[in-house]
Design a protein around this motif. Sequence first.
Motif, PDB file in Angstrom:
ATOM      1  N   TRP A 206      24.071 -12.924 -67.433  1.00 19.73           N
ATOM      2  CA  TRP A 206      23.125 -12.389 -68.414  1.00 19.73           C
ATOM      3  C   TRP A 206      23.764 -12.138 -69.776  1.00 19.73           C
ATOM      4  CZ3 TRP A 206      18.444 -13.206 -66.891  1.00 19.73           C
ATOM      5  CH2 TRP A 206      18.119 -13.138 -65.534  1.00 19.73           C
ATOM      6  N   HIS A 207      25.098 -12.193 -69.861  1.00 17.91           N
ATOM      7  CA  HIS A 207      25.753 -12.002 -71.150  1.00 17.91           C
ATOM      8  C   HIS A 207      25.628 -13.232 -72.053  1.00 17.91           C
ATOM      9  CE1 HIS A 207      27.766  -8.909 -68.648  1.00 17.91           C
ATOM     10  NE2 HIS A 207      27.698  -8.210 -69.768  1.00 17.91           N
ATOM     11  N   LEU A 208      25.265 -14.373 -71.474  1.00 18.61           N
ATOM     12  CA  LEU A 208      25.016 -15.556 -72.297  1.00 18.61           C
ATOM     13  C   LEU A 208      23.702 -15.382 -73.050  1.00 18.61           C
ATOM     14  CD1 LEU A 208      25.988 -18.367 -69.750  1.00 18.61           C
ATOM     15  CD2 LEU A 208      27.386 -17.451 -71.613  1.00 18.61           C
ATOM     16  N   SER A 209      23.503 -16.209 -74.070  1.00 19.56           N
ATOM     17  CA  SER A 209      22.263 -16.114 -74.836  1.00 19.56           C
ATOM     18  C   SER A 209      21.084 -16.589 -74.006  1.00 19.56           C
ATOM     19  CB  SER A 209      22.370 -16.963 -76.104  1.00 19.56           C
ATOM     20  OG  SER A 209      22.319 -18.345 -75.792  1.00 19.56           O
ATOM     21  N   ALA A 210      19.898 -16.142 -74.378  1.00 21.44           N
ATOM     22  CA  ALA A 210      18.690 -16.566 -73.679  1.00 21.44           C
ATOM     23  C   ALA A 210      18.509 -18.079 -73.762  1.00 21.44           C
ATOM     24  CB  ALA A 210      17.477 -15.839 -74.257  1.00 21.44           C
ATOM     25  N   GLU A 211      18.855 -18.665 -74.901  1.00 18.90           N
ATOM     26  CA  GLU A 211      18.733 -20.115 -75.060  1.00 18.90           C
ATOM     27  C   GLU A 211      19.641 -20.841 -74.072  1.00 18.90           C
ATOM     28  OE1 GLU A 211      16.785 -21.939 -76.830  1.00 18.90           O
ATOM     29  OE2 GLU A 211      15.905 -20.583 -78.312  1.00 18.90           O
ATOM     30  N   GLU A 212      20.882 -20.383 -73.953  1.00 22.59           N
ATOM     31  CA  GLU A 212      21.817 -21.011 -73.013  1.00 22.59           C
ATOM     32  C   GLU A 212      21.328 -20.879 -71.576  1.00 22.59           C
ATOM     33  OE1 GLU A 212      26.308 -20.581 -74.211  1.00 22.59           O
ATOM     34  OE2 GLU A 212      25.241 -18.766 -74.863  1.00 22.59           O
ATOM     35  N   LEU A 213      20.829 -19.713 -71.223  1.00 27.07           N
ATOM     36  CA  LEU A 213      20.365 -19.498 -69.858  1.00 27.07           C
ATOM     37  C   LEU A 213      19.107 -20.310 -69.553  1.00 27.07           C
ATOM     38  CD1 LEU A 213      21.031 -15.687 -69.380  1.00 27.07           C
ATOM     39  CD2 LEU A 213      22.337 -17.614 -68.485  1.00 27.07           C
ATOM     40  N   HIS A 214      18.245 -20.461 -70.547  1.00 22.96           N
ATOM     41  CA  HIS A 214      17.056 -21.290 -70.363  1.00 22.96           C
ATOM     42  C   HIS A 214      17.457 -22.724 -70.049  1.00 22.96           C
ATOM     43  CE1 HIS A 214      13.241 -23.301 -71.974  1.00 22.96           C
ATOM     44  NE2 HIS A 214      12.912 -22.678 -70.869  1.00 22.96           N
ATOM     45  N   ARG A 215      18.458 -23.241 -70.758  1.00 24.49           N
ATOM     46  CA  ARG A 215      18.950 -24.588 -70.477  1.00 24.49           C
ATOM     47  C   ARG A 215      19.558 -24.660 -69.080  1.00 24.49           C
ATOM     48  NH1 ARG A 215      21.358 -24.355 -75.775  1.00 24.49           N
ATOM     49  NH2 ARG A 215      23.439 -24.404 -74.823  1.00 24.49           N
ATOM     50  N   ARG A 216      20.281 -23.623 -68.688  1.00 26.88           N
ATOM     51  CA  ARG A 216      20.909 -23.613 -67.371  1.00 26.88           C
ATOM     52  C   ARG A 216      19.845 -23.662 -66.270  1.00 26.88           C
ATOM     53  NH1 ARG A 216      26.120 -22.432 -65.691  1.00 26.88           N
ATOM     54  NH2 ARG A 216      26.584 -22.119 -67.898  1.00 26.88           N
ATOM     55  N   ILE A 217      18.801 -22.868 -66.416  1.00 25.52           N
ATOM     56  CA  ILE A 217      17.730 -22.860 -65.419  1.00 25.52           C
ATOM     57  C   ILE A 217      17.090 -24.241 -65.322  1.00 25.52           C
ATOM     58  CG2 ILE A 217      15.425 -21.935 -64.920  1.00 25.52           C
ATOM     59  CD1 ILE A 217      16.517 -19.291 -66.305  1.00 25.52           C
ATOM     60  N   GLY A 256      21.222  -8.026 -68.953  1.00 19.24           N
ATOM     61  CA  GLY A 256      20.871  -7.864 -67.553  1.00 19.24           C
ATOM     62  C   GLY A 256      19.872  -6.760 -67.292  1.00 19.24           C
ATOM     63  N   THR A 257      19.415  -6.074 -68.344  1.00 20.10           N
ATOM     64  CA  THR A 257      18.460  -4.983 -68.176  1.00 20.10           C
ATOM     65  C   THR A 257      17.035  -5.517 -68.097  1.00 20.10           C
ATOM     66  OG1 THR A 257      19.883  -3.495 -69.444  1.00 20.10           O
ATOM     67  CG2 THR A 257      17.586  -2.838 -69.178  1.00 20.10           C
ATOM     68  N   VAL A 258      16.297  -5.070 -67.082  1.00 22.60           N
ATOM     69  CA  VAL A 258      14.886  -5.437 -66.967  1.00 22.60           C
ATOM     70  C   VAL A 258      14.109  -4.648 -68.012  1.00 22.60           C
ATOM     71  CG1 VAL A 258      12.853  -5.453 -65.463  1.00 22.60           C
ATOM     72  CG2 VAL A 258      15.119  -5.962 -64.514  1.00 22.60           C
ATOM     73  N   LEU A 259      13.270  -5.358 -68.775  1.00 28.69           N
ATOM     74  CA  LEU A 259      12.546  -4.754 -69.892  1.00 28.69           C
ATOM     75  C   LEU A 259      11.063  -4.667 -69.557  1.00 28.69           C
ATOM     76  CD1 LEU A 259      14.214  -6.945 -72.669  1.00 28.69           C
ATOM     77  CD2 LEU A 259      14.910  -4.641 -71.997  1.00 28.69           C
ATOM     78  N   GLY A 260      10.511  -3.491 -69.491  1.00 26.42           N
ATOM     79  CA  GLY A 260       9.073  -3.328 -69.300  1.00 26.42           C
ATOM     80  C   GLY A 260       8.624  -3.688 -67.895  1.00 26.42           C
ATOM     81  N   ASP A 261       7.307  -3.725 -67.719  1.00 20.97           N
ATOM     82  CA  ASP A 261       6.721  -3.981 -66.407  1.00 20.97           C
ATOM     83  C   ASP A 261       6.785  -5.448 -66.015  1.00 20.97           C
ATOM     84  OD1 ASP A 261       6.123  -1.303 -66.115  1.00 20.97           O
ATOM     85  OD2 ASP A 261       4.156  -1.507 -67.075  1.00 20.97           O
ATOM     86  N   ALA A 262       6.603  -6.353 -67.005  1.00 21.30           N
ATOM     87  CA  ALA A 262       6.722  -7.779 -66.713  1.00 21.30           C
ATOM     88  C   ALA A 262       8.204  -8.101 -66.499  1.00 21.30           C
ATOM     89  CB  ALA A 262       6.162  -8.605 -67.866  1.00 21.30           C
ATOM     90  N   LEU A 263       8.477  -9.220 -65.874  1.00 19.92           N
ATOM     91  CA  LEU A 263       9.853  -9.558 -65.519  1.00 19.92           C
ATOM     92  C   LEU A 263      10.555 -10.212 -66.712  1.00 19.92           C
ATOM     93  CD1 LEU A 263      11.896  -9.255 -63.405  1.00 19.92           C
ATOM     94  CD2 LEU A 263      10.984 -11.216 -62.188  1.00 19.92           C
ATOM     95  N   ARG A 264      10.924  -9.361 -67.669  1.00 17.83           N
ATOM     96  CA  ARG A 264      11.689  -9.783 -68.831  1.00 17.83           C
ATOM     97  C   ARG A 264      13.069  -9.168 -68.722  1.00 17.83           C
ATOM     98  NH1 ARG A 264       6.593  -8.175 -71.021  1.00 17.83           N
ATOM     99  NH2 ARG A 264       5.374  -9.969 -71.741  1.00 17.83           N
ATOM    100  N   VAL A 265      14.100  -9.977 -69.043  1.00 19.73           N
ATOM    101  CA  VAL A 265      15.472  -9.522 -68.866  1.00 19.73           C
ATOM    102  C   VAL A 265      16.253  -9.744 -70.146  1.00 19.73           C
ATOM    103  CG1 VAL A 265      17.566  -9.692 -67.456  1.00 19.73           C
ATOM    104  CG2 VAL A 265      15.329 -10.187 -66.428  1.00 19.73           C
ATOM    105  N   ALA A 266      16.955  -8.684 -70.594  1.00 16.88           N
ATOM    106  CA  ALA A 266      17.787  -8.787 -71.796  1.00 16.88           C
ATOM    107  C   ALA A 266      18.987  -9.686 -71.528  1.00 16.88           C
ATOM    108  CB  ALA A 266      18.264  -7.390 -72.218  1.00 16.88           C
ATOM    109  N   CYS A 267      19.321 -10.495 -72.518  1.00 15.41           N
ATOM    110  CA  CYS A 267      20.474 -11.399 -72.414  1.00 15.41           C
ATOM    111  C   CYS A 267      21.493 -11.037 -73.504  1.00 15.41           C
ATOM    112  CB  CYS A 267      20.012 -12.850 -72.566  1.00 15.41           C
ATOM    113  SG  CYS A 267      18.733 -13.336 -71.388  1.00 15.41           S
ATOM    114  N   GLY A 268      22.554 -11.813 -73.608  1.00 11.92           N
ATOM    115  CA  GLY A 268      23.547 -11.559 -74.634  1.00 11.92           C
ATOM    116  C   GLY A 268      22.934 -11.563 -76.012  1.00 11.92           C
ATOM    117  N   SER A 269      22.007 -12.456 -76.227  1.00 10.96           N
ATOM    118  CA  SER A 269      21.140 -12.438 -77.406  1.00 10.96           C
ATOM    119  C   SER A 269      19.783 -12.944 -76.975  1.00 10.96           C
ATOM    120  CB  SER A 269      21.713 -13.305 -78.533  1.00 10.96           C
ATOM    121  OG  SER A 269      21.797 -14.658 -78.152  1.00 10.96           O
TER     122      SER A 269
END
Length: 310
Positions: A206-217, A256-269
Amino acid sequence: MRILFMGTSSFAAEILRRLADDGQFEIVGVYAKQHNKPGAVVRLAKELRIKALRTPKSFDSEEERFINDLAPDVGIAVDYGIKLPREILQLPKHGFINAHPSLLPRWRGAAPIERAILAGDKRTGICIMEMSEALDEGAVFSCETIDIDPNENAGELRQRLAPLAADAAVRVLEELREGRAQAKPQSGEGVCYAEKMKNSEGRIDWHLSAEELHRRIRAFTPEPGAWFEASLGGKAVRVGILRARVIEQEGGAPAGTVLGDALRVACGSGALELLELQREGRKPMEADAFLRGFSLPSGTRLPSSETLSN
């Protein structure tokens, strides 16, 4: 034109079907890696009433004589994953060709589709090349290019590339038969290798950026899968991510923090909204259905590690 075909996957099977349906080719034999469960090429060969040949432990002199007796004009290997010795490559009149899903010399190797997505490439394609003893270094007959959709995963991109590869292979085979085919050596610049995807690489850091993780998924879907661990009843459970989208991070929550009720997760950026998930041994679920049986309240910190040995 007599063709000896080698392949195993559904990607290879699409090309085999195209050759069989074309009517101008005779498939004299099909080699496939056969496991406990027959692969796509083996199943198709049975449907087409073409003898499926089990890949030998080694292509020795006995196998060489067998292939020579088949008298192929050309061999074609697609997503085969077996190195062929020079003696085998030289048996057909026109040698062997390969349909490789990348823009060579970029992404030679085992996982070109996945590595292209993971690297953030905007385009990829299909190259039809001469096979040589060296890995994906043969001269190239033809290249076809397509854009990579920013939201498609590796499985979806492979499905789009398969018919492109089939059409390109047929054109090159026709040119070989008519003596018009011309192959050009690959450039020595821009060479990179697409190593096989490892399960451990799919663990989300989760320390990677959201863009990087989206590509990984996207790169790891459908296999070997992108995943994270979460606690359920005090037990660590592996959860696969099948679809997600990048969103702006709400506040400065730690990665790695879950944000709000929907399944949103904080990333490195930035942050990721997880749209489709799958627990081990369960069916894929949309995020809202998943959360009804798996509580991840706002503020939960998901464990994060860049690598994990299998």
